[in-house]
Motif scaffolding. Structure first.
Motif, PDB file in Angstrom:
ATOM      1  N   PHE A 166       0.832  -1.218   0.000  1.00 53.91           N
ATOM      2  CA  PHE A 166       0.000   0.000   0.000  1.00 53.91           C
ATOM      3  C   PHE A 166       0.862   1.262   0.000  1.00 53.91           C
ATOM      4  CE2 PHE A 166      -3.105  -2.796   2.441  1.00 53.91           C
ATOM      5  CZ  PHE A 166      -4.065  -2.834   1.441  1.00 53.91           C
ATOM      6  N   GLN A 167       0.389   2.302  -0.653  1.00 56.53           N
ATOM      7  CA  GLN A 167       0.980   3.629  -0.502  1.00 56.53           C
ATOM      8  C   GLN A 167       0.756   4.113   0.934  1.00 56.53           C
ATOM      9  OE1 GLN A 167      -0.370   6.626  -3.302  1.00 56.53           O
ATOM     10  NE2 GLN A 167      -0.817   5.055  -4.837  1.00 56.53           N
ATOM     11  N   HIS A 168       1.558   5.109   1.344  1.00 54.21           N
ATOM     12  CA  HIS A 168       1.350   5.766   2.632  1.00 54.21           C
ATOM     13  C   HIS A 168      -0.084   6.285   2.728  1.00 54.21           C
ATOM     14  CE1 HIS A 168       2.532   7.819   6.241  1.00 54.21           C
ATOM     15  NE2 HIS A 168       2.310   9.031   5.753  1.00 54.21           N
ATOM     16  N   ARG A 169      -0.754   6.026   3.864  1.00 55.37           N
ATOM     17  CA  ARG A 169      -2.136   6.471   4.144  1.00 55.37           C
ATOM     18  C   ARG A 169      -3.195   5.709   3.343  1.00 55.37           C
ATOM     19  NH1 ARG A 169      -0.663   8.064   8.823  1.00 55.37           N
ATOM     20  NH2 ARG A 169       0.370  10.068   8.948  1.00 55.37           N
ATOM     21  N   ALA A 306      -4.882   4.564  16.040  1.00 50.47           N
ATOM     22  CA  ALA A 306      -3.494   5.029  15.964  1.00 50.47           C
ATOM     23  C   ALA A 306      -3.230   5.722  14.625  1.00 50.47           C
ATOM     24  CB  ALA A 306      -2.537   3.850  16.156  1.00 50.47           C
ATOM     25  N   GLU A 307      -3.783   5.145  13.561  1.00 53.26           N
ATOM     26  CA  GLU A 307      -3.617   5.760  12.235  1.00 53.26           C
ATOM     27  C   GLU A 307      -4.284   7.142  12.206  1.00 53.26           C
ATOM     28  OE1 GLU A 307      -2.039   4.694   9.531  1.00 53.26           O
ATOM     29  OE2 GLU A 307      -2.986   5.566   7.760  1.00 53.26           O
ATOM     30  N   ALA A 308      -5.486   7.216  12.770  1.00 54.47           N
ATOM     31  CA  ALA A 308      -6.208   8.506  12.802  1.00 54.47           C
ATOM     32  C   ALA A 308      -5.420   9.541  13.603  1.00 54.47           C
ATOM     33  CB  ALA A 308      -7.597   8.306  13.387  1.00 54.47           C
ATOM     34  N   ALA A 309      -4.894   9.131  14.760  1.00 56.47           N
ATOM     35  CA  ALA A 309      -4.137  10.062  15.604  1.00 56.47           C
ATOM     36  C   ALA A 309      -2.859  10.509  14.915  1.00 56.47           C
ATOM     37  CB  ALA A 309      -3.806   9.395  16.944  1.00 56.47           C
ATOM     38  N   ALA A 399      -7.778   6.994   8.216  1.00 57.03           N
ATOM     39  CA  ALA A 399      -6.860   8.071   7.816  1.00 57.03           C
ATOM     40  C   ALA A 399      -7.614   9.187   7.106  1.00 57.03           C
ATOM     41  CB  ALA A 399      -5.760   7.513   6.898  1.00 57.03           C
ATOM     42  N   THR A 400      -8.494   8.809   6.177  1.00 57.50           N
ATOM     43  CA  THR A 400      -9.271   9.816   5.450  1.00 57.50           C
ATOM     44  C   THR A 400     -10.234  10.539   6.398  1.00 57.50           C
ATOM     45  OG1 THR A 400      -9.108   8.516   3.414  1.00 57.50           O
ATOM     46  CG2 THR A 400     -10.866  10.158   3.510  1.00 57.50           C
ATOM     47  N   ILE A 410     -14.140  16.731   3.071  1.00 62.35           N
ATOM     48  CA  ILE A 410     -13.482  15.497   2.640  1.00 62.35           C
ATOM     49  C   ILE A 410     -12.110  15.829   2.049  1.00 62.35           C
ATOM     50  CG2 ILE A 410     -13.591  13.564   1.009  1.00 62.35           C
ATOM     51  CD1 ILE A 410     -16.622  13.503   1.463  1.00 62.35           C
ATOM     52  N   THR A 411     -11.107  15.124   2.565  1.00 64.37           N
ATOM     53  CA  THR A 411      -9.705  15.456   2.272  1.00 64.37           C
ATOM     54  C   THR A 411      -8.907  14.185   2.001  1.00 64.37           C
ATOM     55  OG1 THR A 411      -9.833  17.411   3.694  1.00 64.37           O
ATOM     56  CG2 THR A 411      -7.625  16.542   3.259  1.00 64.37           C
ATOM     57  N   ASP A 412      -8.023  14.257   1.049  1.00 64.26           N
ATOM     58  CA  ASP A 412      -7.105  13.159   0.758  1.00 64.26           C
ATOM     59  C   ASP A 412      -6.055  13.102   1.873  1.00 64.26           C
ATOM     60  OD1 ASP A 412      -5.112  11.467  -0.196  1.00 64.26           O
ATOM     61  OD2 ASP A 412      -5.275  12.183  -2.272  1.00 64.26           O
ATOM     62  N   PRO A 413      -5.986  12.007   2.634  1.00 63.71           N
ATOM     63  CA  PRO A 413      -5.051  11.972   3.775  1.00 63.71           C
ATOM     64  C   PRO A 413      -3.594  12.075   3.358  1.00 63.71           C
ATOM     65  CG  PRO A 413      -5.944   9.780   3.354  1.00 63.71           C
ATOM     66  CD  PRO A 413      -6.709  10.730   2.470  1.00 63.71           C
ATOM     67  N   ARG A 414      -3.286  11.777   2.104  1.00 65.09           N
ATOM     68  CA  ARG A 414      -1.897  11.869   1.644  1.00 65.09           C
ATOM     69  C   ARG A 414      -1.434  13.325   1.571  1.00 65.09           C
ATOM     70  NH1 ARG A 414      -2.539   8.799  -3.873  1.00 65.09           N
ATOM     71  NH2 ARG A 414      -4.324  10.208  -3.827  1.00 65.09           N
ATOM     72  N   GLU A 415      -2.412  14.251   1.548  1.00 67.63           N
ATOM     73  CA  GLU A 415      -2.053  15.674   1.458  1.00 67.63           C
ATOM     74  C   GLU A 415      -1.818  16.299   2.815  1.00 67.63           C
ATOM     75  OE1 GLU A 415      -5.187  17.600  -0.593  1.00 67.63           O
ATOM     76  OE2 GLU A 415      -4.907  16.444  -2.437  1.00 67.63           O
ATOM     77  N   VAL A 416      -2.312  15.615   3.887  1.00 70.15           N
ATOM     78  CA  VAL A 416      -2.275  16.207   5.221  1.00 70.15           C
ATOM     79  C   VAL A 416      -1.000  15.821   5.960  1.00 70.15           C
ATOM     80  CG1 VAL A 416      -3.447  16.274   7.456  1.00 70.15           C
ATOM     81  CG2 VAL A 416      -4.771  16.365   5.340  1.00 70.15           C
ATOM     82  N   ALA A 417      -0.677  14.547   5.888  1.00 74.09           N
ATOM     83  CA  ALA A 417       0.532  14.081   6.575  1.00 74.09           C
ATOM     84  C   ALA A 417       0.897  12.701   6.077  1.00 74.09           C
ATOM     85  CB  ALA A 417       0.316  14.023   8.075  1.00 74.09           C
TER      86      ALA A 417
END
Lengths: 417, 162
Positions: A166-169, A306-309, A399-400, A410-417
């Motif tokens: 998987f890619q990150h997030r 943990a992923e969300a945090a 994550a999302t 709604i946000t792409d989690p790869r853009e946040v961190a």
């Protein structure tokens, strides 16, 4: 003859060769009842002249949908079940342990190779440890509790193979959403869904639970992963050590086989009001949200929190967004508490509730008003599922959900961190 | 007799919303059937009415409250292109006959329906449409009058282990 995992489980349990399409009265190893469908199951058990359950140690009872009781009828139903548990000598986890599917697996009440029925459609979650587990109605459950057996038609199987990293997030929830989008909400009706490939082999039991949990959302009778070393490690301290080689034969017969590449996958969203209405998160970026729910039998485990945090990264949730976090069980709650995740969520402005189903079924709390939009890590976005029929529910990964809760849309989690 | 026509993927939350699952009485559940999605059903459905639907009718929850609500409203037969698995079993267990008819979508609300499930067809508006036979072991339960009644006829379980 070459066999699927499901055929091997039934063959082992019946002591003879069993193939898809066979119809039989098969013994069951465990039966799960909860506060919503349990009272009716007990009523049906009585109507069948049931006096004592087949084996109290094989009945898993707990309350999770309306916890603590949110109405007098809910309180009456729970009292009815408590009395039945006491009368029959059934261990009742009551309101204390969490969501049925998480608790059944983490308490070791389900083992690889078992045939398990549950009064809840997401009972297919137990396939994560290699059990054949399926959701049934209350009258079927009344029968199962009386006789310790139920009539089954052994299902044909689908094989969904995923390879790659998987890619990150990106993770198990994105994978299962993309599969449902591909196969549609009835693409696996009456079938067992086998998850295979090196992505699944490396996946933790919680990740496998996320995938198997949603097999029902493509119509599946069961979702299942062949037990392996990951399963053995997870189950080792929980069950009595029963262990079976259940890997499907290479030339087993499948009605459908598909291959997926984990590396190609991006975060997924299931938009209202069908679970197969799945697109890349980028299509919905910027959609304003009123509520975010992180929890449920799909994504309420420690690694989800943990992923969300981690995505949150010490930031606050966006003003105007109600963020409801519900760990799936007391065990997962305590892990989150000890590791500091609960503080992170509360300080960010979230509401952390005691383990239960939360807003998933629209039972106890967190209901939506007409016109409101929810982003949820749960398994269903049916119209009216989480409140008003004029509200909208989008499904996504933890994550999302966390990235979107920070941005208020709604946000792409790869853009946040 | 009235035919209630529905589309594809009618889920169990639509048939009976989660907030009514503390109820068990068929009439009480029927008062909330399709609430918020087809409000006329609870007001107007009568004994002998038939539901006709598209693909995947009853998808979602294991809640038996869904077929009980439908039966409480007077509907004994649901004709659909296909059914979700748990709902299909719950229908048989609770005394609702689920009829698989690949051409169900061609049936309209004003057509008179006559069922001949054992002969493998139904008629709607004078047309003959094929239906799939109910599996033999399900037939035994239906003939007994539902799973509760079937259970009472059992003297010895014929387990697969024998």
């Amino acid at each position: 003859m070459a066999a699927t995992i499901t055929e091997k489980i039934f063959s082992r349990r019946c002591g003879k060769e069993i193939s898809a399409g066979d119809v039989m009265m098969a013994p069951i190893d465990a039966a799960m009842i909860h506060d919503i469908t349990g009272p009716l199951a007990i009523t049906k058990f009585r109507e069948m002249d049931g006096t004592t359950v087949f084996d109290p140690s094989k009945i898993i009872m707990l309350f999770d949908h309306q916890v603590p009781a949110d109405s007098i009828p809910a309180a009456e139903n729970q009292k009815f079940m408590r009395d039945f548990a006491a009368e029959q000598g059934i261990v009742n986890y009551d309101i204390h342990e969490g969501v049925c599917h998480q608790v059944a697996v983490e308490k070791g009440r389900v083992r690889p190779g078992d045939i398990v029925v549950g009064g809840d459609s997401h009972t297919c979650t137990y396939g994560a440890i290699g059990a054949f587990a399926t959701g049934i109605g209350s009258t079927d459950m009344g029968f199962a509790m009386k006789y310790g057996a139920l009539h089954f038609r052994v299902p044909e199987s689908l094989k969904l193979t995923t390879n790659g990293t998987f890619q990150h997030r990106v993770g198990p929830k994105d994978l299962i959403l993309s599969m449902i989008g591909d196969l549609t909400v009835d693409g696996a009706t009456y079938r067992a869904v086998e998850f295979a490939g090196d992505t699944i082999s490396r996946m933790s039991v919680p990740g496998r639970m996320t995938c198997c949990n949603m097999a029902i959302e493509m119509g599946g009778k069961a979702g299942i992963v062949a037990p392996d070393e990951v399963t053995r490690t997870y189950c080792g301290g929980r069950t009595d050590g029963s262990w079976f080689d259940l890997a499907a034969d290479e030339d087993a017969a499948y009605v459908l086989e598909r291959e997926y590449d984990a590396a190609d996958l991006v975060p997924q969203i299931a938009a209202p009001h069908n679970v197969d209405n799945v697109r890349d998160v980028t299509k919905y970026e910027g959609t304003p949200i009123d509520q975010v729910f992180i929890g449920s039998c799909t994504n309420g485990r420690f690694e989800d929190l943990a992923e969300a945090a981690d995505v949150l990264g010490g930031r606050k949730f966006a003003p105007g967004v109600r963020v409801i976090i519900v760990p799936a069980s007391k065990t997962e709650y305590m892990k989150a508490l000890r590791s500091g995740l609960i503080s992170i969520f509360v300080e960010a402005g979230g509401l952390v509730m005691a383990p239960c189903c939360g807003p998933c079924m629209g039972g106890a709390f967190g209901l939506l008003a007409p016109g409101e939009v929810s982003l949820s890590t749960s398994n269903r976005n049916f119209r009216g599922r989480q409140g008003s029929t004029e509200a909208e529910v989008y499904l996504c990964s933890p994550a999302t959900a966390a990235a979107s809760a920070v941005k208020g849309a709604i946000t792409d989690p790869r853009e946040v961190a | 007799m009235h035919t209630w026509k529905f589309g594809d993927d009618i889920d169990t939350d639509a048939i009976i919303p989660g907030r009514y699952l503390t109820l068990y009485d068929p009439k009480e559940l029927a008062a909330h059937a399709f609430e918020g999605t087809r409000d006329a059903f609870a007001r107007e459905a009568a004994e002998g009415d038939i539901i006709v639907a598209g693909r995947n009718f009853g998808c979602g929850s294991s809640r038996e409250h869904a077929p009980i609500a439908i039966r409480g409203a007077g509907v004994q037969v649901v004709v659909a292109v296909s059914f979700a698995r748990i709902f299909y079993r719950n229908c048989i267990a609770t005394g609702v006959l689920p009829v698989i008819c690949p051409e169900a979508e061609t049936i309209t609300e004003d057509e008179e329906i006559t069922l001949h499930p054992d002969e493998g067809y139904l008629t709607a508006g004078g047309r003959t449409l094929a239906v799939e036979p109910v599996p033999a072991f399900m037939r035994k339960i239906i003939d007994a009058g539902g799973l509760v009644e079937y259970a009472k006829t059992i003297t010895e379980l014929e387990l697969c282990t024998k």
